[in-house]
Each structure stands twice: as structure tokens, then as C-alpha cells.
Design a protein around this motif. Structure first.
Motif, short mmCIF file in Angstrom:
data_model
loop_
_atom_site.label_atom_id
_atom_site.label_comp_id
_atom_site.label_asym_id
_atom_site.label_seq_id
_atom_site.Cartn_x
_atom_site.Cartn_y
_atom_site.Cartn_z
N MET A 1 0.75 -1.24 0.08
CA MET A 1 -0.06 -0.13 -0.13
C MET A 1 0.58 1.35 -0.19
O MET A 1 1.80 1.18 0.33
N TYR A 2 -0.14 2.20 -0.76
CA TYR A 2 0.86 3.50 -0.62
C TYR A 2 1.11 4.36 0.32
O TYR A 2 -0.41 4.69 0.35
N LEU A 3 0.59 4.26 1.66
CA LEU A 3 0.59 4.73 3.07
C LEU A 3 0.92 6.20 2.68
O LEU A 3 2.50 6.92 3.35
N ALA A 4 0.16 7.68 3.14
CA ALA A 4 0.51 8.21 3.29
C ALA A 4 0.82 8.43 4.55
O ALA A 4 -0.17 9.33 5.89
N SER A 5 2.10 8.90 5.79
CA SER A 5 2.90 8.29 6.29
C SER A 5 3.33 9.91 7.28
O SER A 5 3.85 10.45 7.90
N GLY A 6 3.52 10.50 6.47
CA GLY A 6 3.98 11.85 6.12
C GLY A 6 3.54 13.23 6.99
O GLY A 6 3.96 14.19 7.42
N TRP A 7 2.05 13.16 7.49
CA TRP A 7 1.10 14.18 8.62
C TRP A 7 1.97 14.33 9.35
O TRP A 7 1.62 13.65 10.35
N LYS A 8 1.50 15.42 9.86
CA LYS A 8 1.71 16.09 11.09
C LYS A 8 0.52 17.14 11.70
O LYS A 8 0.26 16.67 12.49
N GLU A 9 0.33 17.49 10.59
CA GLU A 9 -0.86 18.67 11.12
C GLU A 9 -2.75 17.50 10.63
O GLU A 9 -3.37 18.60 10.71
N TYR A 10 -2.64 16.70 10.59
CA TYR A 10 -4.10 15.82 9.70
C TYR A 10 -3.38 14.23 10.47
O TYR A 10 -2.60 13.79 10.36
N TRP B 1 1.75 13.20 -3.78
CA TRP B 1 2.88 14.44 -3.66
C TRP B 1 4.18 14.59 -3.55
O TRP B 1 5.02 14.48 -4.45
N ASP B 2 4.49 13.54 -2.72
CA ASP B 2 5.65 13.10 -2.59
C ASP B 2 6.51 12.10 -3.66
O ASP B 2 7.86 13.13 -3.40
N TRP B 3 5.69 11.40 -4.53
CA TRP B 3 6.70 11.15 -4.99
C TRP B 3 6.90 11.78 -6.50
O TRP B 3 7.71 11.71 -6.88
N MET B 4 5.59 12.46 -6.59
CA MET B 4 5.85 13.20 -7.85
C MET B 4 6.80 14.72 -7.83
O MET B 4 7.83 14.34 -8.80
N ALA B 5 7.06 14.95 -6.65
CA ALA B 5 8.34 15.98 -6.44
C ALA B 5 8.87 15.43 -6.43
O ALA B 5 10.16 15.78 -6.68
N GLY B 6 9.91 14.02 -6.02
CA GLY B 6 10.94 13.11 -6.12
C GLY B 6 11.48 13.22 -7.37
O GLY B 6 12.03 13.17 -7.71
N ARG C 1 11.57 12.92 -22.39
CA ARG C 1 11.73 13.48 -21.10
C ARG C 1 11.33 13.36 -20.46
O ARG C 1 10.89 13.74 -19.20
N ALA C 2 9.80 12.27 -20.36
CA ALA C 2 8.94 12.60 -19.21
C ALA C 2 9.42 11.62 -18.24
O ALA C 2 9.99 10.96 -18.25
N VAL C 3 8.87 12.02 -17.14
CA VAL C 3 9.32 11.59 -15.43
C VAL C 3 8.26 10.66 -15.10
O VAL C 3 8.59 9.64 -14.21
N PHE C 4 7.02 10.74 -14.42
CA PHE C 4 6.12 10.38 -14.90
C PHE C 4 4.95 10.25 -15.35
O PHE C 4 4.41 11.30 -15.75
N PHE C 5 4.18 9.61 -14.74
CA PHE C 5 2.30 9.56 -15.76
C PHE C 5 1.64 8.42 -14.26
O PHE C 5 1.55 7.77 -14.35
N LEU C 6 0.63 9.79 -13.40
CA LEU C 6 -0.04 8.72 -12.33
C LEU C 6 -1.54 9.00 -12.49
O LEU C 6 -2.43 9.43 -12.71
N VAL C 7 -2.54 8.14 -12.37
CA VAL C 7 -3.66 8.34 -12.05
C VAL C 7 -3.98 7.38 -11.07
O VAL C 7 -3.95 7.17 -10.70
#
Length: 282
Positions: free
Chosen positions: A1-10, A102-107, A226-232
Motif C-alpha cells: 500500500m502507498y501509505l501517506a504517513s508524513g502528516w503532522k497536522e492531520y 505528492w511526495d512521489w511526484m516531487a521526487g 523526457r517524461a518523468v511520470f504518469f500517475l492515475v
């Protein structure tokens, strides 16, 4: 699972009985969640809810406020700020599970050579747009709802990001993609978070199962060499990660993976929140 575990305010404090208990900054909300069909693990926590969303048998619902709340307030993630508020459709204007994407795309943007142009379809209130812009991309943000587009712009200005990095387009996603193909425009990153059902500005009806493959195939032709990502991303019940995997593999190719997306629950376990397919094109 892709887990969104980086939140501090949620955080999801607890879930069960078809509901979830969430902390948004210092505000605790209780909302329906059809995936949480197990028993509540921390019943006493639920007494701390500042507002409760009650579904109506006729459809829709309404909020019951246990204390006076501001009309809207702010939460932050990754250096960006977002306005959140309880809306009449139970939503708050932000899907916190998407932070893992968001983190994956930013990376991916950070590792790219040269300028990265990103197309964000069904951009909603701009979570992905802000993340990509802060990472250095130029973003075209497309959504059919003018009110939601205004909310996205407010989040962008609140986050003090460069106003020249985003192009805001109110339009139907299918029509915009078709025009971009005719214009010969290309992007290094494409993401989409389509609703299960919806309507475009001219009343166009969107049904995910009928239109998703066609949209993905069209978008794959908008990718630059030069594409770096495609996310659905998909919240449609019953649409398994393998479906997204196959569609991306058959259209864009490259390195493809897909999995559930979710949020950790403080009382234990994880809350499933749909599925995401990720592609790094050839």
C-alpha cells in the motif's frame, strides 16, 4: 500500500462502524467512510468530535457542530498551506491520502534534467499542483468547477508560490486534452484524479468506467520524450489497482506499478482510500 504517513497536522484517530474520526490541525471531525466496516477501536475518542456529518436517507446530509468552528482554517504539508472547511457534501477540500503521491511526484521532478511541465487533470483544490510547483515544475491545472478552481488559487497564494509557475484552466478534461494534442503540446509529467461520475462546464456527463481508458491513452500521447511520470488515481469502488496497472502498461509503457492508497490509523490498522497507478515512461 502507498501509505501517506508524513502528516503532522492531520491524522486518522480511529475508524470503524462506517465512519472515521480525523484531526485537522486542532479540529476533530467525524465523517462517514464506507470502507471502515470493522468495529471502532477507541470509542472514547469519538466523544471529542467537534463536528459530526450525518447522512440523510434522501441523499446528502448535514453537519452537527459541537462547538463553534471557524469558517475555514489552515493545515500544512511539505511547505504548502491549505484552507480546509466542512462542506455540505461531507468533504473538507483536501484528500490527505494523496500526500503520498505528492511526495512521489516531487521526487521525480527533483531528479529530472531540464524543465518539467506537468499537466494536472481534475486538479481539485490544488494539492498536487502546489507540490509539483514547489518541486520546480511548471503546472497546467485543469478543473471544470469554477468554485473549486478559486479554492485552488487561494491555496496557491496562501503558500507563497511563484505565480508564474501555474496556468489555471477551467475546462472539461477530455476537450482540453484533445486540444493539446492538436496544438502539439507535450508534458514531462501527467496526473489525473477523475471522479467516478461528474459533469463538465457544458453539462458533459463523465462516467469513469466508460471514459478512463480513452483518456489515459490520449494523455500518453501528450508525454514528451523526457517524461518523468504518469500517475492515475481512482476512488471508484471495485476498480482494482491491477486495472490501473494494465491501462498504464498498455498505453504509456515503461516502468509501471499500482497499489492501494491509504492512511495510518492512530488506534491501529490502515484506512484504504482508493488506488493509484504510477508509471515512469520509457
Amino acid at each position: 500500500m502507498y501509505l501517506a504517513s508524513g502528516w503532522k497536522e492531520y491524522e486518522v484517530l480511529d475508524a470503524g462502524g462506517g465512519e472515521k474520526l480525523e484531526r485537522w490541525g486542532d479540529v476533530i471531525l467525524r465523517r462517514p467512510d464506507p470502507q471502515a466496516i470493522w468495529a471502532m477501536q477507541a470509542p472514547d475518542l469519538w466523544k471529542k468530535a467537534d463536528a459530526i456529518y450525518h447522512r440523510s436517507k434522501a441523499g446528502g446530509g448535514e453537519w452537527e457542530f459541537k462547538r463553534q468552528l471557524p469558517e475555514r482554517w489552515q493545515v500544512s504539508y511539505g511547505g504548502n498551506l491549505f484552507y480546509v472547511r466542512p462542506t455540505g457534501f461531507k468533504h473538507t477540500g483536501l484528500f490527505p491520502e494523496q500526500a503520498v503521491n505528492w511526495d512521489w511526484m516531487a521526487g521525480r521532478i527533483g531528479q529530472a534534467r531540464g524543465e518539467v511541465r506537468v499537466l494536472n487533470l481534475f486538479g481539485y483544490t490544488g494539492g498536487a499542483t502546489l507540490a509539483c510547483a514547489r518541486a520546480g515544475a511548471k503546472v497546467t491545472h485543469v478543473d471544470a468547477a469554477k468554485g473549486i478552481m478559486q479554492w485552488a488559487g487561494e491555496n496557491y497564494r496562501l503558500s507563497n508560490l511563484d505565480s508564474t509557475r501555474v496556468r489555471w484552466i477551467v475546462d472539461d478534461a477530455f476537450k482540453f486534452v484533445a486540444r493539446e494534442l492538436r496544438r502539439g503540446n507535450r508534458y514531462e509529467g501527467i496526473l489525473m484524479d477523475p471522479p467516478s461520475y461528474g459533469r463538465g462546464p457544458g453539462g458533459e456527463v463523465w462516467k469513469l468506467e466508460d471514459g478512463l481508458y480513452s483518456l489515459i491513452e490520449s494523455c500518453s500521447r501528450l508525454l514528451s520524450d523526457r517524461a518523468v511520470f504518469f500517475l492515475v488515481n481512482s476512488y471508484t469502488t471495485g476498480l482494482q489497482p491491477a486495472v490501473l496497472y494494465n491501462m498504464l502498461l498498455m498505453t504509456a509503457g515503461g516502468k509501471v506499478e499500482a497499489d492501494e492508497i491509504g492512511l495510518p490509523i492512530r488506534s491501529g490498522g490502515v484506512l484504504p482510500c482508493g488506488a493509484s497507478g504510477r508509471c515512469i515512461p520509457c
